[in-house]
Design a protein around this motif. Structure first.
Motif, PDB file in Angstrom:
ATOM      1  N   LEU A  42      40.451  32.054  70.359  1.00 41.51           N
ATOM      2  CA  LEU A  42      38.977  32.125  69.676  1.00 41.51           C
ATOM      3  C   LEU A  42      37.998  32.108  71.023  1.00 41.51           C
ATOM      4  O   LEU A  42      36.844  32.678  70.883  1.00 41.51           O
ATOM      5  CB  LEU A  42      38.795  30.923  69.010  1.00 41.51           C
ATOM      6  N   ALA A  43      38.060  31.446  72.086  1.00 32.44           N
ATOM      7  CA  ALA A  43      37.575  31.384  73.192  1.00 32.44           C
ATOM      8  C   ALA A  43      37.464  33.059  73.941  1.00 32.44           C
ATOM      9  O   ALA A  43      36.376  33.287  74.182  1.00 32.44           O
ATOM     10  CB  ALA A  43      37.901  30.599  74.250  1.00 32.44           C
ATOM     11  N   VAL A  44      38.544  33.555  73.697  1.00 30.30           N
ATOM     12  CA  VAL A  44      38.631  35.002  74.479  1.00 30.30           C
ATOM     13  C   VAL A  44      37.884  35.881  73.514  1.00 30.30           C
ATOM     14  O   VAL A  44      37.041  36.809  73.757  1.00 30.30           O
ATOM     15  CB  VAL A  44      39.924  35.346  74.729  1.00 30.30           C
ATOM     16  N   ASP A  45      37.915  35.685  72.122  1.00 33.61           N
ATOM     17  CA  ASP A  45      37.105  36.432  71.256  1.00 33.61           C
ATOM     18  C   ASP A  45      35.768  36.428  71.234  1.00 33.61           C
ATOM     19  O   ASP A  45      34.984  37.340  71.401  1.00 33.61           O
ATOM     20  CB  ASP A  45      37.451  36.196  69.719  1.00 33.61           C
ATOM     21  N   GLN A  46      35.099  34.995  71.612  1.00 33.94           N
ATOM     22  CA  GLN A  46      33.637  34.894  71.677  1.00 33.94           C
ATOM     23  C   GLN A  46      33.204  35.324  72.825  1.00 33.94           C
ATOM     24  O   GLN A  46      31.993  35.958  72.842  1.00 33.94           O
ATOM     25  CB  GLN A  46      33.592  33.185  71.564  1.00 33.94           C
ATOM     26  N   TYR A  47      33.883  35.186  74.068  1.00 30.95           N
ATOM     27  CA  TYR A  47      33.248  35.442  75.361  1.00 30.95           C
ATOM     28  C   TYR A  47      33.685  36.770  75.980  1.00 30.95           C
ATOM     29  O   TYR A  47      32.997  37.094  76.799  1.00 30.95           O
ATOM     30  CB  TYR A  47      33.376  34.336  76.336  1.00 30.95           C
ATOM     31  N   ARG A 103      31.621  37.297  64.076  1.00 34.49           N
ATOM     32  CA  ARG A 103      30.679  37.484  65.259  1.00 34.49           C
ATOM     33  C   ARG A 103      30.125  38.986  65.101  1.00 34.49           C
ATOM     34  O   ARG A 103      29.053  39.419  65.503  1.00 34.49           O
ATOM     35  CB  ARG A 103      31.397  36.977  66.458  1.00 34.49           C
ATOM     36  N   LEU A 104      31.172  39.766  65.062  1.00 31.91           N
ATOM     37  CA  LEU A 104      30.780  41.288  64.942  1.00 31.91           C
ATOM     38  C   LEU A 104      30.684  41.879  63.783  1.00 31.91           C
ATOM     39  O   LEU A 104      30.881  43.204  63.490  1.00 31.91           O
ATOM     40  CB  LEU A 104      32.052  42.113  65.596  1.00 31.91           C
ATOM     41  N   GLU A 188      38.075  25.205  61.719  1.00 36.35           N
ATOM     42  CA  GLU A 188      36.652  25.539  61.206  1.00 36.35           C
ATOM     43  C   GLU A 188      35.493  25.264  62.170  1.00 36.35           C
ATOM     44  O   GLU A 188      34.590  25.733  62.726  1.00 36.35           O
ATOM     45  CB  GLU A 188      36.309  25.335  59.813  1.00 36.35           C
ATOM     46  N   LEU A 189      35.777  23.982  62.741  1.00 37.53           N
ATOM     47  CA  LEU A 189      34.800  23.000  63.337  1.00 37.53           C
ATOM     48  C   LEU A 189      34.692  23.941  64.834  1.00 37.53           C
ATOM     49  O   LEU A 189      33.667  23.999  65.234  1.00 37.53           O
ATOM     50  CB  LEU A 189      34.953  21.653  63.517  1.00 37.53           C
ATOM     51  N   TYR A 190      35.689  24.245  65.420  1.00 34.96           N
ATOM     52  CA  TYR A 190      35.990  24.948  66.770  1.00 34.96           C
ATOM     53  C   TYR A 190      35.501  26.105  66.594  1.00 34.96           C
ATOM     54  O   TYR A 190      34.529  26.499  67.705  1.00 34.96           O
ATOM     55  CB  TYR A 190      37.446  24.754  66.878  1.00 34.96           C
ATOM     56  N   ILE A 194      31.852  26.961  68.879  1.00 34.70           N
ATOM     57  CA  ILE A 194      31.752  28.405  69.960  1.00 34.70           C
ATOM     58  C   ILE A 194      31.155  29.510  69.350  1.00 34.70           C
ATOM     59  O   ILE A 194      30.789  30.363  70.274  1.00 34.70           O
ATOM     60  CB  ILE A 194      33.107  28.488  70.573  1.00 34.70           C
ATOM     61  N   GLY A 195      30.874  29.651  67.999  1.00 32.28           N
ATOM     62  CA  GLY A 195      30.430  30.982  67.458  1.00 32.28           C
ATOM     63  C   GLY A 195      31.106  32.067  67.024  1.00 32.28           C
ATOM     64  O   GLY A 195      30.736  33.227  67.029  1.00 32.28           O
ATOM     65  N   ASN A 196      32.262  32.002  66.763  1.00 33.31           N
ATOM     66  CA  ASN A 196      33.305  33.148  66.337  1.00 33.31           C
ATOM     67  C   ASN A 196      33.014  33.629  64.808  1.00 33.31           C
ATOM     68  O   ASN A 196      32.872  34.724  64.482  1.00 33.31           O
ATOM     69  CB  ASN A 196      34.637  32.807  66.230  1.00 33.31           C
ATOM     70  N   TRP A 197      32.146  32.594  63.956  1.00 33.83           N
ATOM     71  CA  TRP A 197      31.931  33.113  62.684  1.00 33.83           C
ATOM     72  C   TRP A 197      30.807  32.040  62.449  1.00 33.83           C
ATOM     73  O   TRP A 197      30.633  30.857  63.026  1.00 33.83           O
ATOM     74  CB  TRP A 197      33.141  32.979  61.692  1.00 33.83           C
TER      75      TRP A 197
END
Length: 248
Positions: A42-47, A103-104, A188-190, A194-197
């Motif tokens: 999820l971090a890689v997806d976000q950033y 995000r996208l 879901e909280l995570y 970080i902003g994935n959704w």
């Protein structure tokens, strides 16, 4: 009851699921890999932009096929069923109903296999939790529904908790649903942190409100697990297809 014995075909406590010490070590390694994959992915997806999302997708699919190869044979059909139902559910809940947006503004390729990773975690952890855990989760969910109703906050969680309690009427699946309810809330909280959704405050068509995420988002995961269990059980009851006679 529509959920009755839905998971009896892959009960975590089944004797075929027991593992020796070496198997237990491998299972712990698998759990660590899945938790690490979800957190890092999820971090890689976000950033990482679109490239990061594609990289996460490729990695999650590789983990999915690895799970198919290494998991108990009776789990493989539920994994495929989870993949199909999760894909359909994500398309409907996000793109059609509009409860949340990625995000996208798409359905990332890592999301369907990600649901299988979560299912694996649930199946492994479920037989390990005590009955008091199930009772506490259920009581906490009902208490939150009352709180949401009184305060007019996160009101979508009220019917979702009703759905969760319906799922809990199935004795064989209670531990799994309780684990998934909590584990999915943590995810879901995570993911929203970080902003994935993002979950939209106004629930389309129903006039309800939603937190970001709704506390009872795990009810959707429980419904997914019910559908997976029923699908696997139904498909296993179908008569085998007779082989076509050989021609000379």
């Amino acid at each position: 009851m529509f959920t009755l014995r839905a998971w009896s075909c892959i009960q975590p406590g089944n004797s075929s699921m027991q593992v020796d010490s070496a198997g237990g070590a491998r299972q712990r390694d698998t759990l660590a890999l899945l938790v690490f994959s979800l957190a890092l992915g999820l971090a890689v997806d976000q950033y990482g932009g679109i490239a990061g999302q594609l990289l996460t997708g490729a990695f999650f699919w590789a983990v999915f096929f690895w799970l198919l190869k290494t998991s108990p044979r009776e789990w493989r059909l539920p994994f495929f069923a989870c993949l199909v139902w999760a894909t359909a559910g994500e398309i409907y809940l996000s793109l059609v109903w509009g409860l949340y947006t990625y995000r996208l503004e798409n359905i990332p390729l890592f999301i369907p296999p990600g649901h299988v990773l979560m299912l694996y975690l649930g199946l492994v952890f479920a037989p390990r939790v005590p009955r008091v855990f199930v009772a506490v989760v259920s009581a906490g969910a009902v208490g939150y529904a009352v709180f949401a109703w009184i305060n007019g906050f996160d009101t979508i969680s009220i019917p979702l908790i009703g759905v969760f309690m319906l799922c809990m009427l199935q004795p064989e699946g209670r531990r799994l649903y309780a684990v998934m309810f909590v584990a999915s809330l943590m995810l879901e909280l995570y993911g929203t942190w970080i902003g994935n959704w993002v979950w939209h405050r106004d629930v389309p068509y129903l006039g309800l409100s939603s937190a970001n995420p709704p506390l009872a988002a795990g009810a959707f995961y429980c419904v997914l697990d019910v559908l997976v269990g029923l699908t696997a059980r139904t498909l296993r009851r179908l008569p085998p297809v007779a082989a076509a006679p050989a021609t000379v």
